[in-house]
Design a protein around this motif. Structure first.
Motif, mmCIF file in Angstrom:
data_model
loop_
_atom_site.group_PDB
_atom_site.id
_atom_site.type_symbol
_atom_site.label_atom_id
_atom_site.label_comp_id
_atom_site.label_asym_id
_atom_site.label_seq_id
_atom_site.Cartn_x
_atom_site.Cartn_y
_atom_site.Cartn_z
ATOM 1 N N PHE A 45 3.081 19.429 -1.873
ATOM 2 C CA PHE A 45 3.874 19.821 -3.044
ATOM 3 C C PHE A 45 3.346 19.223 -4.354
ATOM 4 N N VAL A 46 2.259 18.456 -4.280
ATOM 5 C CA VAL A 46 1.638 17.904 -5.492
ATOM 6 C C VAL A 46 0.177 18.342 -5.534
ATOM 7 N N ILE A 62 4.037 17.400 -11.936
ATOM 8 C CA ILE A 62 3.704 18.647 -11.233
ATOM 9 C C ILE A 62 3.294 19.738 -12.231
ATOM 10 N N ILE A 68 7.988 15.763 -9.653
ATOM 11 C CA ILE A 68 8.606 15.734 -8.329
ATOM 12 C C ILE A 68 9.346 14.399 -8.250
ATOM 13 N N CYS A 97 8.580 21.860 -7.786
ATOM 14 C CA CYS A 97 7.473 22.095 -6.856
ATOM 15 C C CYS A 97 7.963 22.620 -5.507
ATOM 16 N N LEU A 120 5.755 27.661 -11.812
ATOM 17 C CA LEU A 120 6.230 26.654 -10.853
ATOM 18 C C LEU A 120 6.940 27.330 -9.678
ATOM 19 N N LYS A 123 4.438 28.988 -7.221
ATOM 20 C CA LYS A 123 3.753 27.985 -6.396
ATOM 21 C C LYS A 123 4.687 27.448 -5.305
ATOM 22 N N ALA A 124 5.923 27.126 -5.709
ATOM 23 C CA ALA A 124 6.902 26.598 -4.755
ATOM 24 C C ALA A 124 7.151 27.596 -3.636
#
Length: 219
Positions: A45-46, A62, A68, A97, A120, A123-124
């Motif tokens: 998640f990073v 992030i 995060i 994230c 964001l 991506k998540a």
């Protein structure tokens, strides 16, 4: 076996286990929550450059001026949300994230997550899909509006700090619902637990926290 999810070295299972021991020492008690945090690969998640720091007890950038949250805060907010029993429908404001979303999705029936920053959210979504988490609905919108289409919710978790609770979020809580939300500004923030009762709302201050400010509009 997906080695990216499994992790190696500073992203390995051993590192996750150390994080969970630290959470227990910090007072986190919920066994299901601890189990989920032990198995969820926070490092995906990073950005890769920060992966080796992903299990440290610190917030990490992030992108888009967002962070995060540190593992303790994720655990604390989730534990407070689930304190009085399981939750079926949880509204999450601020997908970020997607890590908090991933933890929630393994502990509640359905997560409705709202994020104002489009890149964001995309991506998540990709990361959560990779983890096989299918009980999540996504909305690109201003978090202050909540998600009225699926209200009422029996849990609300807010991952940014407004100076006061948005009325729309209170209106979308079912009786008995719990909201966990940081409130404050650059001079200080406190984590609040708000419970909707038959006659109104009970508001308890839990502890000092530091979150990004709650912004309006969508990008």
């Amino acid at each position: 076996m997906n080695f990216r999810l499994q992790g190696i070295g500073m992203t390995s299972q051993r590192t996750r286990d150390r994080m969970v021991k630290r959470l227990q020492m910090q007072g986190i008690r919920n066994p299901q929550l601890l189990s989920v945090m032990a198995t969820t690969p926070r490092h995906i998640f990073v950005d890769e450059a920060l992966a080796s720091r992903s299990y440290e007890d610190t917030a990490l950038p992030i992108g888009h001026n967002q962070t995060i949250s540190q593992p303790y805060i994720v655990a604390r907010m989730t534990e407070l949300l689930l304190e009085n029993g399981p939750r079926q429908k949880v509204l999450e404001i601020g997908t970020g994230c997607g890590y908090q979303t991933a933890v929630l999705a393994q502990l509640v029936d359905q997560v409705y997550t709202v994020e104002r920053i489009g890149p964001l959210l995309k991506k998540a979504k990709d990361r959560l899909w990779e983890l096989g988490l299918k009980n999540i609905r996504y909305l690109h919108s201003d978090g202050g509006w909540g998600w009225p289409e699926f209200a009422p919710y029996d849990g609300v978790l807010v991952a940014a700090a407004p100076t006061e609770i948005p009325e729309a979020l209170l209106a979308q809580m079912a009786v008995g619902a719990v909201m966990i939300i940081p409130i404050g500004d650059e001079n200080g923030q406190q984590l609040h637990r708000v419970i909707r009762t038959e006659s109104g709302f009970e508001d308890d201050v839990i502890e000092p926290v530091v979150f990004v400010p709650f912004l309006t509009g969508k990008q």
